[in-house]
Design a protein around this motif. Structure first.
Motif, PDB file in Angstrom:
ATOM      1  N   SER A 187       4.462 -41.405  16.138  1.00  0.00           N
ATOM      2  CA  SER A 187       5.381 -41.923  15.126  1.00  0.00           C
ATOM      3  C   SER A 187       5.072 -43.404  14.905  1.00  0.00           C
ATOM      4  CB  SER A 187       6.832 -41.757  15.578  1.00  0.00           C
ATOM      5  OG  SER A 187       7.105 -42.624  16.668  1.00  0.00           O
ATOM      6  N   ARG A 188       5.582 -43.944  13.844  1.00  0.00           N
ATOM      7  CA  ARG A 188       5.390 -45.369  13.551  1.00  0.00           C
ATOM      8  C   ARG A 188       5.988 -46.206  14.675  1.00  0.00           C
ATOM      9  NH1 ARG A 188       4.794 -49.979  12.879  1.00  0.00           N
ATOM     10  NH2 ARG A 188       4.504 -51.161  10.991  1.00  0.00           N
ATOM     11  N   ARG A 189       7.133 -45.780  15.160  1.00  0.00           N
ATOM     12  CA  ARG A 189       7.818 -46.492  16.233  1.00  0.00           C
ATOM     13  C   ARG A 189       7.008 -46.440  17.533  1.00  0.00           C
ATOM     14  NH1 ARG A 189      13.926 -44.894  18.083  1.00  0.00           N
ATOM     15  NH2 ARG A 189      14.303 -46.691  19.376  1.00  0.00           N
ATOM     16  N   ALA A 190       6.455 -45.275  17.869  1.00  0.00           N
ATOM     17  CA  ALA A 190       5.646 -45.140  19.083  1.00  0.00           C
ATOM     18  C   ALA A 190       4.382 -45.984  18.996  1.00  0.00           C
ATOM     19  CB  ALA A 190       5.294 -43.673  19.319  1.00  0.00           C
ATOM     20  N   ARG A 191       3.785 -46.023  17.811  1.00  0.00           N
ATOM     21  CA  ARG A 191       2.572 -46.825  17.635  1.00  0.00           C
ATOM     22  C   ARG A 191       2.893 -48.307  17.804  1.00  0.00           C
ATOM     23  NH1 ARG A 191      -0.224 -46.443  11.980  1.00  0.00           N
ATOM     24  NH2 ARG A 191       1.215 -48.133  11.575  1.00  0.00           N
ATOM     25  N   TYR A 192       3.990 -48.762  17.212  1.00  0.00           N
ATOM     26  CA  TYR A 192       4.401 -50.152  17.364  1.00  0.00           C
ATOM     27  C   TYR A 192       4.584 -50.481  18.851  1.00  0.00           C
ATOM     28  CZ  TYR A 192       7.482 -54.165  17.761  1.00  0.00           C
ATOM     29  OH  TYR A 192       8.032 -55.360  18.138  1.00  0.00           O
ATOM     30  N   ARG A 193       5.304 -49.631  19.588  1.00  0.00           N
ATOM     31  CA  ARG A 193       5.563 -49.878  21.000  1.00  0.00           C
ATOM     32  C   ARG A 193       4.275 -49.879  21.822  1.00  0.00           C
ATOM     33  NH1 ARG A 193      11.129 -46.534  22.277  1.00  0.00           N
ATOM     34  NH2 ARG A 193      12.482 -47.924  21.082  1.00  0.00           N
ATOM     35  N   PHE A 194       3.351 -48.993  21.467  1.00  0.00           N
ATOM     36  CA  PHE A 194       2.067 -48.945  22.166  1.00  0.00           C
ATOM     37  C   PHE A 194       1.364 -50.292  22.060  1.00  0.00           C
ATOM     38  CE2 PHE A 194      -2.521 -48.177  22.146  1.00  0.00           C
ATOM     39  CZ  PHE A 194      -2.694 -47.459  23.323  1.00  0.00           C
ATOM     40  N   PHE A 195       1.231 -50.809  20.843  1.00  0.00           N
ATOM     41  CA  PHE A 195       0.527 -52.078  20.655  1.00  0.00           C
ATOM     42  C   PHE A 195       1.351 -53.271  21.148  1.00  0.00           C
ATOM     43  CE2 PHE A 195      -2.042 -49.418  17.871  1.00  0.00           C
ATOM     44  CZ  PHE A 195      -3.295 -49.803  18.283  1.00  0.00           C
ATOM     45  N   ARG A 196       2.665 -53.200  21.041  1.00  0.00           N
ATOM     46  CA  ARG A 196       3.518 -54.268  21.567  1.00  0.00           C
ATOM     47  C   ARG A 196       3.351 -54.369  23.075  1.00  0.00           C
ATOM     48  NH1 ARG A 196       9.463 -52.612  22.037  1.00  0.00           N
ATOM     49  NH2 ARG A 196       8.454 -51.537  23.766  1.00  0.00           N
ATOM     50  N   ASP A 197       3.390 -53.238  23.753  1.00  0.00           N
ATOM     51  CA  ASP A 197       3.333 -53.233  25.210  1.00  0.00           C
ATOM     52  C   ASP A 197       1.948 -53.584  25.748  1.00  0.00           C
ATOM     53  OD1 ASP A 197       5.961 -52.430  25.033  1.00  0.00           O
ATOM     54  OD2 ASP A 197       5.581 -50.373  25.683  1.00  0.00           O
ATOM     55  N   LEU A 198       0.902 -53.180  25.051  1.00  0.00           N
ATOM     56  CA  LEU A 198      -0.452 -53.389  25.563  1.00  0.00           C
ATOM     57  C   LEU A 198      -1.133 -54.625  25.003  1.00  0.00           C
ATOM     58  CD1 LEU A 198      -1.139 -49.688  25.703  1.00  0.00           C
ATOM     59  CD2 LEU A 198      -1.769 -51.214  27.543  1.00  0.00           C
ATOM     60  N   GLY A 199      -0.709 -55.105  23.855  1.00  0.00           N
ATOM     61  CA  GLY A 199      -1.300 -56.309  23.288  1.00  0.00           C
ATOM     62  C   GLY A 199      -2.807 -56.207  23.147  1.00  0.00           C
ATOM     63  N   ASP A 200      -3.505 -57.217  23.629  1.00  0.00           N
ATOM     64  CA  ASP A 200      -4.966 -57.276  23.515  1.00  0.00           C
ATOM     65  C   ASP A 200      -5.682 -56.173  24.298  1.00  0.00           C
ATOM     66  OD1 ASP A 200      -4.779 -59.513  21.899  1.00  0.00           O
ATOM     67  OD2 ASP A 200      -5.056 -60.928  23.557  1.00  0.00           O
ATOM     68  N   ASP A 201      -4.984 -55.527  25.208  1.00  0.00           N
ATOM     69  CA  ASP A 201      -5.597 -54.489  26.036  1.00  0.00           C
ATOM     70  C   ASP A 201      -5.554 -53.101  25.389  1.00  0.00           C
ATOM     71  OD1 ASP A 201      -5.959 -56.508  27.926  1.00  0.00           O
ATOM     72  OD2 ASP A 201      -4.100 -56.009  28.983  1.00  0.00           O
ATOM     73  N   GLU A 215      -5.595 -41.932  15.513  1.00  0.00           N
ATOM     74  CA  GLU A 215      -4.378 -42.404  14.837  1.00  0.00           C
ATOM     75  C   GLU A 215      -3.964 -43.783  15.337  1.00  0.00           C
ATOM     76  OE1 GLU A 215      -1.111 -39.644  15.058  1.00  0.00           O
ATOM     77  OE2 GLU A 215      -2.358 -37.979  14.378  1.00  0.00           O
ATOM     78  N   LEU A 216      -4.010 -43.955  16.639  1.00  0.00           N
ATOM     79  CA  LEU A 216      -3.641 -45.258  17.193  1.00  0.00           C
ATOM     80  C   LEU A 216      -4.626 -46.335  16.754  1.00  0.00           C
ATOM     81  CD1 LEU A 216      -2.537 -44.145  20.755  1.00  0.00           C
ATOM     82  CD2 LEU A 216      -1.067 -45.196  19.015  1.00  0.00           C
ATOM     83  N   MET A 217      -5.906 -46.040  16.834  1.00  0.00           N
ATOM     84  CA  MET A 217      -6.922 -47.017  16.449  1.00  0.00           C
ATOM     85  C   MET A 217      -6.784 -47.385  14.966  1.00  0.00           C
ATOM     86  SD  MET A 217      -9.254 -48.784  17.997  1.00  0.00           S
ATOM     87  CE  MET A 217     -10.075 -47.986  19.354  1.00  0.00           C
ATOM     88  N   ALA A 218      -6.497 -46.395  14.130  1.00  0.00           N
ATOM     89  CA  ALA A 218      -6.355 -46.650  12.691  1.00  0.00           C
ATOM     90  C   ALA A 218      -5.166 -47.560  12.397  1.00  0.00           C
ATOM     91  CB  ALA A 218      -6.211 -45.332  11.942  1.00  0.00           C
ATOM     92  N   GLY A 219      -4.170 -47.550  13.266  1.00  0.00           N
ATOM     93  CA  GLY A 219      -2.989 -48.379  13.043  1.00  0.00           C
ATOM     94  C   GLY A 219      -3.070 -49.759  13.662  1.00  0.00           C
ATOM     95  N   HIS A 220      -4.187 -50.085  14.275  1.00  0.00           N
ATOM     96  CA  HIS A 220      -4.306 -51.372  14.969  1.00  0.00           C
ATOM     97  C   HIS A 220      -4.043 -52.558  14.046  1.00  0.00           C
ATOM     98  CE1 HIS A 220      -6.487 -54.906  16.515  1.00  0.00           C
ATOM     99  NE2 HIS A 220      -5.853 -54.567  17.616  1.00  0.00           N
ATOM    100  N   ALA A 221      -4.660 -52.606  12.898  1.00  0.00           N
ATOM    101  CA  ALA A 221      -4.500 -53.762  11.996  1.00  0.00           C
ATOM    102  C   ALA A 221      -3.059 -53.894  11.519  1.00  0.00           C
ATOM    103  CB  ALA A 221      -5.455 -53.636  10.810  1.00  0.00           C
ATOM    104  N   GLU A 222      -2.442 -52.770  11.185  1.00  0.00           N
ATOM    105  CA  GLU A 222      -1.051 -52.804  10.717  1.00  0.00           C
ATOM    106  C   GLU A 222      -0.125 -53.322  11.819  1.00  0.00           C
ATOM    107  OE1 GLU A 222       2.330 -49.922   8.678  1.00  0.00           O
ATOM    108  OE2 GLU A 222       0.395 -49.059   9.238  1.00  0.00           O
ATOM    109  N   GLU A 223      -0.348 -52.880  13.032  1.00  0.00           N
ATOM    110  CA  GLU A 223       0.500 -53.334  14.140  1.00  0.00           C
ATOM    111  C   GLU A 223       0.242 -54.789  14.486  1.00  0.00           C
ATOM    112  OE1 GLU A 223       2.992 -51.670  14.642  1.00  0.00           O
ATOM    113  OE2 GLU A 223       2.254 -49.798  13.802  1.00  0.00           O
TER     114      GLU A 223
END
Length: 160
Positions: A36-50, A84-92
């Protein structure tokens, strides 16, 4: 990154801890039915540069488990969540760097609350709602934090 020896050791240790802690997260997202959009946001928020390093680890992990090449996993159904996660990297990255609609002072004034953990909780919830596009204006942000203050256990998706 131009780090000195001690700094690079700390950075590598931090990366290792993050990768170990979150290495199953892409698989859990896949098993939950999608990203989901929310899960993707949390994934990138929690992991940051990693985050991207973790996605590469997930591919290598899946490949080792099945005996396939990481490229075969990437192109197959097992790589869907990673793609899906990789494709959303720039947006996040853009969402995470966008200026917040409210700051702590704004929230404290609007809610007539002192500084403290409740203000931090409300601002984190607001930040997520802003990132996923559920709240886009200052007025909507004020209404949102008022609603969340009255519903402290509400974990539903943020509504506009």
């Amino acid at each position: 990154r131009g780090l000195r020896s001690g700094e690079s050791e700390i950075a590598v240790e931090k990366l290792g801890r993050a990768l170990v802690r979150h290495h199953l997260r892409p698989m859990h997202l896949a098993l939950s039915g999608g990203v989901s959009r929310r899960a993707r946001y949390r994934f990138f928020r929690d992991l940051g540069d990693d985050a991207r390093d973790l996605l590469l680890l997930a591919l290598a992990d899946a490949a080792a488990l099945r005996g396939d090449s990481p490229l075969a996993v990437w192109g197959g159904p097992g790589g869907r969540t990673v793609r899906e996660l990789m494709a959303g990297h720039a947006e996040e990255a853009a969402a995470l760097s966008a200026p917040p609609l409210l700051d702590g002072r704004d929230a404290m004034e609007a809610l007539e609350l002192p500084p403290g953990p409740e203000i931090g909780r409300l601002l984190r919830l607001l930040r997520e709602a802003q990132a996923v596009g559920a709240v886009t204006t200052r007025e909507a942000a004020l209404a949102y934090i008022r609603r969340m203050r009255d519903h402290p256990l509400d974990t539903s998706d943020p509504a506009p």
